[in-house]
Design a protein around this motif. Structure first.
Motif, PDB file in Angstrom:
ATOM      1  N   GLN A  38       0.860  -1.177   0.000  1.00  0.00           N
ATOM      2  CA  GLN A  38       0.000   0.000   0.000  1.00  0.00           C
ATOM      3  C   GLN A  38       0.898   1.228   0.000  1.00  0.00           C
ATOM      4  O   GLN A  38       1.864   1.304   0.754  1.00  0.00           O
ATOM      5  CB  GLN A  38      -0.887  -0.001   1.242  1.00  0.00           C
ATOM      6  N   ILE A  39       0.596   2.167  -0.866  1.00  0.00           N
ATOM      7  CA  ILE A  39       1.380   3.408  -0.944  1.00  0.00           C
ATOM      8  C   ILE A  39       0.468   4.564  -0.576  1.00  0.00           C
ATOM      9  O   ILE A  39      -0.582   4.755  -1.184  1.00  0.00           O
ATOM     10  CB  ILE A  39       1.968   3.606  -2.354  1.00  0.00           C
ATOM     11  N   VAL A  40       0.864   5.310   0.457  1.00  0.00           N
ATOM     12  CA  VAL A  40       0.072   6.441   0.932  1.00  0.00           C
ATOM     13  C   VAL A  40       0.960   7.678   0.929  1.00  0.00           C
ATOM     14  O   VAL A  40       2.013   7.691   1.565  1.00  0.00           O
ATOM     15  CB  VAL A  40      -0.463   6.191   2.363  1.00  0.00           C
ATOM     16  N   HIS A  41       0.533   8.703   0.207  1.00  0.00           N
ATOM     17  CA  HIS A  41       1.267   9.967   0.167  1.00  0.00           C
ATOM     18  C   HIS A  41       0.599  10.948   1.121  1.00  0.00           C
ATOM     19  O   HIS A  41      -0.614  11.091   1.122  1.00  0.00           O
ATOM     20  CB  HIS A  41       1.229  10.567  -1.248  1.00  0.00           C
ATOM     21  N   THR A  42       1.394  11.621   1.945  1.00  0.00           N
ATOM     22  CA  THR A  42       0.906  12.698   2.788  1.00  0.00           C
ATOM     23  C   THR A  42       1.443  13.984   2.175  1.00  0.00           C
ATOM     24  O   THR A  42       2.658  14.177   2.118  1.00  0.00           O
ATOM     25  CB  THR A  42       1.410  12.536   4.237  1.00  0.00           C
ATOM     26  N   PRO A  43       0.557  14.840   1.664  1.00  0.00           N
ATOM     27  CA  PRO A  43       1.043  16.046   0.984  1.00  0.00           C
ATOM     28  C   PRO A  43       1.818  16.967   1.913  1.00  0.00           C
ATOM     29  O   PRO A  43       1.585  16.995   3.120  1.00  0.00           O
ATOM     30  CB  PRO A  43      -0.230  16.731   0.487  1.00  0.00           C
TER      31      PRO A  43
END
Length: 147
Positions: free
Chosen positions: A29-34
């Motif tokens: 799972q890839i989660v980006h936090t801006p």
């Protein structure tokens, strides 16, 4: 004449040894936090159980750099801590950090604050001198964390 024995690629070996083919691993799972502002980067990216944090400067809440490498190191670590918390991690989850110093003569002063604020056992770390940092910062710290 030598007999040709085909080699099994290492990633298929567990399945080949078990008599079948290896099942592909699930995609992490890839989660980006801006990042705040409109910088072309993510504050952090989580891939599976690993969190990659962008480099942190010692910017305070008003977006200003405090004077001196020790104050900037302290604030950079606090900023790191806040980024970790957004994804459910803590400083205890850090596994690798890279410290960039605009002046290697500041190494001992940075280390004093780093030693005081980072939990033991310390994460693996590299420190290097650079010819300049964004906003004329004295220090930038980037880290990886894992659960």
């Amino acid at each position: 004449m030598k007999k040709f024995i085909p080699l099994t690629p290492f990633w298929l070996l567990p399945g080949a040894l078990a008599g079948g083919s290896a099942a592909p691993l699930p995609a992490p799972q890839i989660v980006h936090t801006p990042a705040s502002g409109d910088a072309p980067l993510s504050d952090s990216v989580q891939v599976g159980n690993t969190l990659y944090l962008s480099g942190k400067l010692g910017l305070d809440a008003q977006g200003k750099l405090p004077e001196g490498v020790q104050a900037q190191t302290r604030q950079a670590i606090l900023n790191m801590q806040a980024s970790l918390a957004k994804r459910g991690f803590t400083l205890n989850d850090l596994v690798k950090c890279t410290v960039m110093l605009a002046d290697m003569n500041d190494f001992a002063a940075m280390n004093e604050v780093y030693r005081e604020m980072m939990p033991q056992p310390y994460p693996a770390r590299s420190a290097l001198g650079v010819s300049g940092l964004a906003l004329d910062a004295a220090v930038e710290i980037e880290c990886m964390a894992a659960h």
